[in-house]
Scaffold this motif. Structure first.
Motif, PDB file in Angstrom:
ATOM      1  N   THR A   1      26.951  47.838   0.037  1.00 44.61           N
ATOM      2  CA  THR A   1      27.524  48.582  -1.081  1.00 44.61           C
ATOM      3  C   THR A   1      28.930  48.121  -1.459  1.00 44.61           C
ATOM      4  O   THR A   1      29.525  48.675  -2.386  1.00 44.61           O
ATOM      5  N   ARG A   2      29.475  47.129  -0.748  1.00 48.42           N
ATOM      6  CA  ARG A   2      30.841  46.639  -0.958  1.00 48.42           C
ATOM      7  C   ARG A   2      31.849  47.786  -0.864  1.00 48.42           C
ATOM      8  O   ARG A   2      32.752  47.919  -1.679  1.00 48.42           O
ATOM      9  N   ARG A   3      31.696  48.596   0.169  1.00 43.90           N
ATOM     10  CA  ARG A   3      32.617  49.714   0.365  1.00 43.90           C
ATOM     11  C   ARG A   3      33.366  49.548   1.683  1.00 43.90           C
ATOM     12  O   ARG A   3      32.825  49.012   2.653  1.00 43.90           O
ATOM     13  N   ILE A   4      34.611  50.015   1.689  1.00 44.04           N
ATOM     14  CA  ILE A   4      35.428  49.988   2.902  1.00 44.04           C
ATOM     15  C   ILE A   4      36.060  51.353   3.127  1.00 44.04           C
ATOM     16  O   ILE A   4      36.210  52.153   2.196  1.00 44.04           O
ATOM     17  N   ARG A   5      36.399  51.605   4.378  1.00 41.80           N
ATOM     18  CA  ARG A   5      37.165  52.801   4.724  1.00 41.80           C
ATOM     19  C   ARG A   5      38.077  52.445   5.889  1.00 41.80           C
ATOM     20  O   ARG A   5      37.851  51.467   6.597  1.00 41.80           O
ATOM     21  N   ARG A   6      39.098  53.273   6.082  1.00 50.03           N
ATOM     22  CA  ARG A   6      40.095  52.974   7.098  1.00 50.03           C
ATOM     23  C   ARG A   6      40.285  54.149   8.044  1.00 50.03           C
ATOM     24  O   ARG A   6      40.071  55.311   7.683  1.00 50.03           O
ATOM     25  N   GLY A   7      40.698  53.808   9.279  1.00 49.49           N
ATOM     26  CA  GLY A   7      41.044  54.829  10.245  1.00 49.49           C
ATOM     27  C   GLY A   7      42.387  55.451   9.902  1.00 49.49           C
ATOM     28  O   GLY A   7      43.129  54.964   9.051  1.00 49.49           O
TER      29      GLY A   7
END
Length: 287
Positions: A115-121
């Motif tokens: 999905t070309r998605r990122i998330r961060r801690g």
């Protein structure tokens, strides 16, 4: 990117310079820490734990960075943006004193390629300065190739990619910059469909309390590296991978860096003091 670029090309058509600049502008617009409205900056301002869809080029660099992070056991860490800011190497500008030691919170960067998605801690801020410049070289080089420019040498802030040959039939010869404290003679490299990137601890840093601190960070300690490495040069087909791996190997120290380079078949040269450490793939290119 805070630097300049140059292009030597054989019979370039009108618009070649503009095409290179447009490719580099795209990288800045998507991945710069210094541009407030870049995709990277907006992601870092977003809520931790939330997924964000990112452009294809941005996603390509994130995926490559995470690949190097896994292969280097975290020596390359794309989530240490808060550390680079605290030490004065980010968008906030230089600092005059060494920051206080702080706990190292979750610096995880997750990426979903489907999905070309990122998330961060919670403690992560994306920092692609150790790989994005190399990608800029590749993106501009691919534009040149797609527009029929087959023979050229492209340089962006010391990262280079050579394609084809010079008009005299020679490859694109370049000299590897050696640290100013080293007496080692520079290597001369033929860039024929090949890229080179060098990470040097002497290039950026600051002094405080009588001690010099480099811009290269050890993710395990959260502090600048102190392993004696002055520079690391990596040869690779893709400048992005040469750039990212040079960053990772700088963190590891000479022996561990060459061991990892040999494991992954990387052509690498590590300079520590007046001693060179070269990988098997580098040595093989001498034959």
């Amino acid at each position: 990117m805070g630097t300049d670029w140059s292009l030597h090309a054989v019979s370039p058509p009108p618009g070649a310079a503009e095409g290179v600049q447009a490719a580099l502008d795209l990288v800045v617009a998507q991945m710069s820490q210094w541009e407030v409205e870049s995709d990277l900056s907006r992601f870092n301002r977003g809520a931790a734990g939330a997924w964000h869809e990112i452009p294809a080029e941005f996603a390509h660099v994130v995926e490559a960075g995470l690949q190097i992070a896994r292969a280097s056991d975290g020596a390359f860490d794309p989530g240490l943006g808060h550390l680079t800011e605290a030490w004065g190497f980010g968008s906030a500008g230089p600092v005059e004193a060494v920051p206080e030691r702080a706990a190292t919170p979750d610096r995880t960067i997750d990426f979903d390629p489907a999905t070309r998605r990122i998330r961060r801690g919670e403690g992560a801020a994306l920092d692609l300065s150790g790989i994005a410049k190399g990608y800029g070289v590749d993106l501009a080089a691919e534009w040149l190739l797609a527009n029929g420019i087959r023979h050229f040498l492209l340089e962006v802030g010391g990262e280079l990619r050579g394609e084809g040959i010079r008009p005299d039939g020679q490859p694109w010869w370049v000299d590897v910059e050696m640290p100013p404290t080293s007496s080692i003679a520079p290597w001369r490299i033929a860039l024929h469909d090949l890229s080179v990137a060098t990470s040097g601890n002497y290039r950026r840093g600051f002094s405080a309390g009588g001690r010099y601190y480099s811009h290269s960070f050890d993710p395990n300690t959260g502090r600048p590296v102190v392993n004696g490495v002055a520079s690391v040069t990596v040869l690779h087909r893709d400048c992005m991978m040469a750039d990212g791996w040079a960053t990772a190997l700088t963190v590891l120290g000479p022996d561990a860096a060459i061991l990892l380079a040999d494991t992954h078949g990387l052509a690498a040269c590590v300079v520590a003091g007046d001693r060179e450490h070269v990988s098997r793939a580098w040595r093989a290119m001498l034959d």
